[in-house]
Structure formats: structure tokens, C-alpha cells
Write a protein that holds these residues in place. Structure first.
Motif, PDB file in Angstrom:
ATOM      1  N   PHE A 156     -45.112  -4.204 -12.264  1.00 51.18           N
ATOM      2  CA  PHE A 156     -45.110  -5.068 -10.832  1.00 51.18           C
ATOM      3  C   PHE A 156     -44.016  -6.163  -9.823  1.00 51.18           C
ATOM      4  O   PHE A 156     -43.658  -6.513 -10.772  1.00 51.18           O
ATOM      5  CB  PHE A 156     -45.964  -5.262 -10.633  1.00 51.18           C
ATOM      6  CG  PHE A 156     -46.780  -4.051 -10.226  1.00 51.18           C
ATOM      7  CD1 PHE A 156     -48.323  -3.820  -9.167  1.00 51.18           C
ATOM      8  CD2 PHE A 156     -47.700  -2.974 -11.660  1.00 51.18           C
ATOM      9  CE1 PHE A 156     -48.764  -2.439  -8.973  1.00 51.18           C
ATOM     10  CE2 PHE A 156     -48.433  -2.002 -11.077  1.00 51.18           C
ATOM     11  CZ  PHE A 156     -48.830  -1.493 -10.203  1.00 51.18           C
ATOM     12  N   CYS A 157     -43.612  -6.095  -9.067  1.00 56.25           N
ATOM     13  CA  CYS A 157     -43.170  -7.031  -8.359  1.00 56.25           C
ATOM     14  C   CYS A 157     -43.556  -7.252  -6.586  1.00 56.25           C
ATOM     15  O   CYS A 157     -43.650  -6.835  -5.827  1.00 56.25           O
ATOM     16  CB  CYS A 157     -41.438  -5.880  -7.804  1.00 56.25           C
ATOM     17  SG  CYS A 157     -40.467  -5.832  -9.282  1.00 56.25           S
ATOM     18  N   GLY A 158     -44.692  -7.776  -7.316  1.00 51.87           N
ATOM     19  CA  GLY A 158     -45.665  -8.453  -6.197  1.00 51.87           C
ATOM     20  C   GLY A 158     -46.595  -7.905  -6.646  1.00 51.87           C
ATOM     21  O   GLY A 158     -46.575  -6.382  -7.431  1.00 51.87           O
ATOM     22  N   ASP A 201     -39.637 -12.005 -11.576  1.00 56.75           N
ATOM     23  CA  ASP A 201     -39.214 -13.608 -11.582  1.00 56.75           C
ATOM     24  C   ASP A 201     -39.702 -13.145 -10.579  1.00 56.75           C
ATOM     25  O   ASP A 201     -38.998 -13.672  -9.047  1.00 56.75           O
ATOM     26  CB  ASP A 201     -38.461 -13.781 -11.341  1.00 56.75           C
ATOM     27  CG  ASP A 201     -37.790 -15.885 -11.737  1.00 56.75           C
ATOM     28  OD1 ASP A 201     -39.192 -15.951 -11.071  1.00 56.75           O
ATOM     29  OD2 ASP A 201     -37.592 -15.991 -12.381  1.00 56.75           O
ATOM     30  N   ARG A 202     -41.398 -14.115 -10.375  1.00 51.88           N
ATOM     31  CA  ARG A 202     -42.330 -14.435  -8.913  1.00 51.88           C
ATOM     32  C   ARG A 202     -41.776 -14.994  -8.118  1.00 51.88           C
ATOM     33  O   ARG A 202     -41.295 -15.623  -7.078  1.00 51.88           O
ATOM     34  CB  ARG A 202     -43.456 -14.136  -9.096  1.00 51.88           C
ATOM     35  CG  ARG A 202     -44.291 -14.860  -7.990  1.00 51.88           C
ATOM     36  CD  ARG A 202     -45.642 -14.546  -7.983  1.00 51.88           C
ATOM     37  NE  ARG A 202     -45.942 -15.727  -8.952  1.00 51.88           N
ATOM     38  CZ  ARG A 202     -46.542 -16.653  -9.098  1.00 51.88           C
ATOM     39  NH1 ARG A 202     -46.572 -17.538  -7.384  1.00 51.88           N
ATOM     40  NH2 ARG A 202     -46.760 -17.796 -10.091  1.00 51.88           N
ATOM     41  N   PRO A 225     -31.278  -9.723  -6.652  1.00 53.80           N
ATOM     42  CA  PRO A 225     -32.025 -10.324  -5.756  1.00 53.80           C
ATOM     43  C   PRO A 225     -33.554  -9.342  -4.711  1.00 53.80           C
ATOM     44  O   PRO A 225     -32.370  -8.892  -3.911  1.00 53.80           O
ATOM     45  CB  PRO A 225     -31.802 -11.066  -4.979  1.00 53.80           C
ATOM     46  CG  PRO A 225     -30.554 -11.310  -5.385  1.00 53.80           C
ATOM     47  CD  PRO A 225     -30.150  -9.757  -6.319  1.00 53.80           C
ATOM     48  N   LEU A 226     -34.156  -9.549  -4.477  1.00 51.13           N
ATOM     49  CA  LEU A 226     -35.501  -8.590  -3.773  1.00 51.13           C
ATOM     50  C   LEU A 226     -36.280  -9.071  -2.974  1.00 51.13           C
ATOM     51  O   LEU A 226     -36.679  -8.438  -1.677  1.00 51.13           O
ATOM     52  CB  LEU A 226     -36.346  -7.954  -4.542  1.00 51.13           C
ATOM     53  CG  LEU A 226     -35.720  -7.449  -5.798  1.00 51.13           C
ATOM     54  CD1 LEU A 226     -36.384  -6.795  -6.252  1.00 51.13           C
ATOM     55  CD2 LEU A 226     -34.401  -6.071  -5.576  1.00 51.13           C
ATOM     56  N   GLY A 227     -36.084 -10.859  -2.490  1.00 54.02           N
ATOM     57  CA  GLY A 227     -36.010 -10.953  -0.548  1.00 54.02           C
ATOM     58  C   GLY A 227     -35.640 -10.982  -0.108  1.00 54.02           C
ATOM     59  O   GLY A 227     -34.501 -10.995   0.120  1.00 54.02           O
ATOM     60  N   ASN A 228     -36.812 -10.464   0.572  1.00 52.95           N
ATOM     61  CA  ASN A 228     -36.811  -9.495   2.219  1.00 52.95           C
ATOM     62  C   ASN A 228     -34.462  -9.721   2.038  1.00 52.95           C
ATOM     63  O   ASN A 228     -33.765 -10.608   3.309  1.00 52.95           O
ATOM     64  CB  ASN A 228     -36.590 -11.237   3.152  1.00 52.95           C
ATOM     65  CG  ASN A 228     -38.521 -11.292   3.275  1.00 52.95           C
ATOM     66  OD1 ASN A 228     -38.870  -9.956   3.427  1.00 52.95           O
ATOM     67  ND2 ASN A 228     -38.699 -12.412   2.996  1.00 52.95           N
ATOM     68  N   ARG A 229     -34.198  -8.318   1.647  1.00 47.75           N
ATOM     69  CA  ARG A 229     -32.514  -8.232   1.731  1.00 47.75           C
ATOM     70  C   ARG A 229     -32.694  -6.468   2.471  1.00 47.75           C
ATOM     71  O   ARG A 229     -33.609  -5.409   2.688  1.00 47.75           O
ATOM     72  CB  ARG A 229     -32.107  -8.184  -0.028  1.00 47.75           C
ATOM     73  CG  ARG A 229     -33.080  -6.885  -0.302  1.00 47.75           C
ATOM     74  CD  ARG A 229     -32.600  -6.942  -2.305  1.00 47.75           C
ATOM     75  NE  ARG A 229     -31.373  -6.470  -2.156  1.00 47.75           N
ATOM     76  CZ  ARG A 229     -31.012  -5.986  -3.629  1.00 47.75           C
ATOM     77  NH1 ARG A 229     -31.434  -6.848  -4.160  1.00 47.75           N
ATOM     78  NH2 ARG A 229     -29.617  -5.431  -3.703  1.00 47.75           N
TER      79      ARG A 229
END
Length: 149
Positions: free
Chosen positions: A76-78, A118-119, A137-141
């Protein structure tokens, strides 16, 4: 615990008793992961879909298509995003609230057998039979080259 008969068993560690026996397929389960709050359990393997379970009640919440390839790893990623690595050397990232595949991450040349989230850094880390480790990197991309939705 899960294995070749296609069942996922949830145990009460203190008593040693089986709480739930989840039977969503008759094919080998190769990977499973709990959501961060422990309320959902995702399982997949040699079958054509990824199953999302209510871990507390034992009911099947949804099925997501994952063909081609066997799912060999997941994390899970979040709370509502799930990554699944497969034997076709790719990773798919799912939005569980919509059931939609967000990304297909391509970069490995061997089966993706390990995934970690990695949260703090908002990165997905993958390991493969090709002996490489990739950091995504998955933050808002936006979708980048080498990725398909």
C-alpha cells in the motif's frame, strides 16, 4: 498466511485460531498486503485479478484486473493506493477508491519481487530479479516517459 491452494488465512496470534479464511480464487497466492489502518487486505498471484478484502469482516470488496503476468509483490502507498509488481517486469499503481489503474511503471528487466513504500519521502522502492532497485517518486506527479496509465 497464503499459498498454493488460493486461500488467505487470517490468524489470531494470541489464540492461534483462524479468524477468516478468504477464498477468492483457486490459484496460488503469491503476495498480499494490509492497508496502513489494517482494515483492507489485498491479495494476488497467479489468478487474473487482484482482490481487495475487508480484513475485519472477511468479505470481498473488489476485484481489479491485473493480466498479463503473475503478481509477485505488493504494498500500500497510503490508504487508497496500492502498488503491485509482476512477472512481466512492471509495477501497476491502483487507486482503490475508484478502482482505476493510475500508472504502469516500466524500468526493470526481470520480475518485480519486492516493493516498499516510504511514506515520508513519498517514494515507491522496487526490487527485481534483474538485481536492480528502482526508486519511483509518486507525490503528485504527472505520467512521465516509460510510464503508461
Amino acid at each position: 498466511a497464503a499459498g498454493r491452494e488460493g486461500r488467505v488465512r487470517i490468524w489470531d496470534v494470541a489464540s492461534g485460531e483462524i479468524i477468516h479464511e478468504l477464498e477468492g480464487r483457486r490459484r496460488r497466492v503469491c503476495a498480499f498486503a494490509y492497508s496502513p489502518d489494517g482494515r483492507k487486505l489485498a491479495s494476488a498471484g497467479e489468478g487474473p485479478d487482484l482482490l481487495i478484502w475487508d480484513a475485519e469482516g472477511g468479505s470481498l470488496l473488489s476485484r481489479l484486473p491485473v493480466r498479463p503476468g503473475k503478481v509477485l509483490s505488493m504494498t500500500f502507498c497510503g490508504q487508497e493506493r496500492l502498488a503491485a509488481g509482476d512477472s512481466y517486469n512492471t509495477i501497476r499503481l491502483w487507486d482503490l477508491s475508484t478502482g482505476r489503474a493510475l500508472y504502469r511503471l516500466v524500468g526493470h528487466t526481470g520480475s518485480v519481487t519486492a516493493l516498499a513504500w516510504d511514506r515520508e519521502a513519498e517514494v515507491l522502492i522496487s526490487g527485481s530479479f534483474d538485481t536492480t532497485v528502482c526508486v519511483w517518486p509518486l507525490g503528485n506527479r504527472a505520467i512521465e516517459a516509460g510510464e503508461e496509465p
